[in-house]
Enzyme design. Sequence first.
Site, mmCIF file in Angstrom:
data_model
loop_
_atom_site.group_PDB
_atom_site.id
_atom_site.type_symbol
_atom_site.label_atom_id
_atom_site.label_comp_id
_atom_site.label_asym_id
_atom_site.label_seq_id
_atom_site.Cartn_x
_atom_site.Cartn_y
_atom_site.Cartn_z
ATOM 1 C CG HIS A 54 16.368 -43.380 -88.722
ATOM 2 N ND1 HIS A 54 15.863 -44.582 -88.260
ATOM 3 C CD2 HIS A 54 15.770 -42.351 -87.997
ATOM 4 C CE1 HIS A 54 14.949 -44.310 -87.109
ATOM 5 N NE2 HIS A 54 15.035 -43.126 -87.089
ATOM 6 C CG ASP A 74 9.732 -45.437 -83.710
ATOM 7 O OD1 ASP A 74 10.121 -46.516 -84.534
ATOM 8 O OD2 ASP A 74 10.976 -44.861 -83.585
ATOM 9 C CB CYS A 87 9.902 -34.084 -83.397
ATOM 10 S SG CYS A 87 9.854 -35.714 -82.547
ATOM 11 C CD GLU A 103 10.032 -42.755 -80.310
ATOM 12 O OE1 GLU A 103 10.023 -42.519 -81.453
ATOM 13 O OE2 GLU A 103 10.898 -42.677 -79.522
HETATM 14 C C1 PEP Z 1 9.674 -40.910 -84.599
HETATM 15 O O1 PEP Z 1 9.597 -42.022 -84.474
HETATM 16 O O2 PEP Z 1 8.662 -40.241 -85.059
HETATM 17 C C2 PEP Z 1 10.990 -40.201 -84.611
HETATM 18 C C3 PEP Z 1 10.957 -38.908 -84.352
HETATM 19 O O3 PEP Z 1 12.170 -40.799 -84.158
HETATM 20 P P1 PEP Z 1 12.863 -41.542 -85.142
HETATM 21 O O4 PEP Z 1 12.429 -41.349 -86.667
HETATM 22 O O5 PEP Z 1 14.344 -41.161 -85.065
HETATM 23 O O6 PEP Z 1 12.714 -42.897 -84.577
HETATM 24 MG MG MG Z 2 11.232 -42.872 -83.144
#
Ligand code: PEP
Ligand code: MG
Length: 553
Positions: free
Chosen positions: A188, A454, A501, A430
């Site tokens: 992140h 994920d 996303c 995900e």
């Molecule tokens: C993902 O897992 O692709 C996602 C958009 O959520 P995060 O990266 O916040 O886990």
């Molecule tokens: Mg995620």
Amino acid sequence: MITIQGQGVCGGIAFGKLYRMTKGESKVKRAHISDADAEIKRFEAARARAYDELGGLYEKALGEVGEENAMIFQIHQMMLDDADYLESIRSIIADQKLNAETAVAMTADNFAEMFASMDDSYMQARAADVRDISERVITVLAGGVDGGINSSEPVIIAAEDLAPSETVQLEKSKILAFVTEKGSASSHTSILARTMNIPAVIGAAGITDKKYENAEAIVDGFGGKIYIEPNEEIVKEMTERKAELDKENELLSSLKGVKARTKDGQSMLLYANIGHIDDIAPAFKNGAEGVGLFRSEFIYLESKTYPTEDEQFSVYKAALEKMAGKRVIIRTLDIGADKRVDYFDMPAEENPAMGVRAIRICLTRPELFKTQLRALYRASAFGRLGIMFPMIVSVEEVTEIKRICAEVRAELKDEGVPFDEKAELGIMIETPAAALISDKLAREVDFFSIGTNDLTQYTTAVDRQNPTAARFCNERHTAVLRLIKMVVDNSHKCGIWTGICGELGADESLTELFLAMGVDELSVSPGRILPIKKKVLDTDVSEIRDAALELLK
Ligand code: PEP
Ligand code: MG
């Protein structure tokens, strides 16, 4: 000149001074506090977390090195429960109005000295232990840095690693680039760098060496290089490259108001991923047609305690108002794994990425969930809201979520509070489980958004946080691409839309494939919207479809 080679995780070029942020040094900053009760609570939460960590270490050591060696962690737990030790810390905070880190460090010094001066060798050895447990508590306390960057000018942050909770609290206007020794491309912190469009390099061995403190440097986020005390030739080359980039960006900005439609007329919605209300300005600047993912957990990560319903409401309302009728998809709390929040007091887990994270926390603690849902529904009266739920694995979860949402709506209705009855409800796909039952899930919700970060981690069994394991995970793994196609097809059969996303959505080398699959929306960091739009505009799907779909074979 010294060149350090790492891995670029956000493109861009930055010139500036290196600012070392090393945990050991920044951990104990003496500060006066005004609210002693709140500070004592902060200490108690950190103590409880450290206690749980020790419990986890005991269990682990028990299996690996036997009871006798594991005992030390139980002794440390007992020391963390010691009444004199705790009393000393609480009274330093209450009487001297000092911050918890200082109170723990002072107590550690006093107790260690006392143990060391004893005759009994067993007691003398406890000096190291009291320092050890105190260090653990201080590390937990330091989990959220105060965001202060002690420099009048913007700087290049050089750190061993940065937790998301630390990154979100940094003063963004003071950051030219991030450079870390550790880290992984889909962590992140890397995602945050991309959202903020700040050049970032990870795996830069040696960058936090004291000798580089304040050194002039250039960060090349494309090539993953850091030039320390750069020579004239590099300064010239990088200055030229930066000018070229500025020109490219200028050209791209002319596409801002243009609809993202292929040569043969297929539309793609291009939305922005944001983590903070301030990210809406760059989203707008880059022509975002909506927000496809607002990671609401950053509100919790930035806060010292649970954000109230009103606090959350005002952020969500502001986001909807700023987007002025454009769709804003806000994802409910997704903490756990690398996103840790001390005040949640979550027990340590052996395998946090597969533990009680995201929707699992919300369904375990429905009051917490309802507070967020109430804030979201109240905000829905001020724009076009989509509520999205992370980490779904079953239809039963969705049924329970919808029941809680209905409860919240009924409460608001009773109270006469306005909200949008039509606010869309969607889920993130995900996990492989969700992708594989997407035909069933599609009947339950208004939209899907595929979280490829994920989805890739769970499909390939490669921890997204682990840079060493990264080489075993092809970013464009056929298995993940096939799952995406399956999800898109299943959603369309049910008449709902699917977006992406996760970070893969911003991969230009896959835009043609996503168009060929019929993906409806791509939500990417604001800085990636225009390059993707250019790719969409330049594509004729009828021409590339067959070749693009070859990637699935
Ligand atoms: C993902 O897992 O692709 C996602 C958009 O959520 P995060 O990266 O916040 O886990
Ligand atoms: Mg995620």
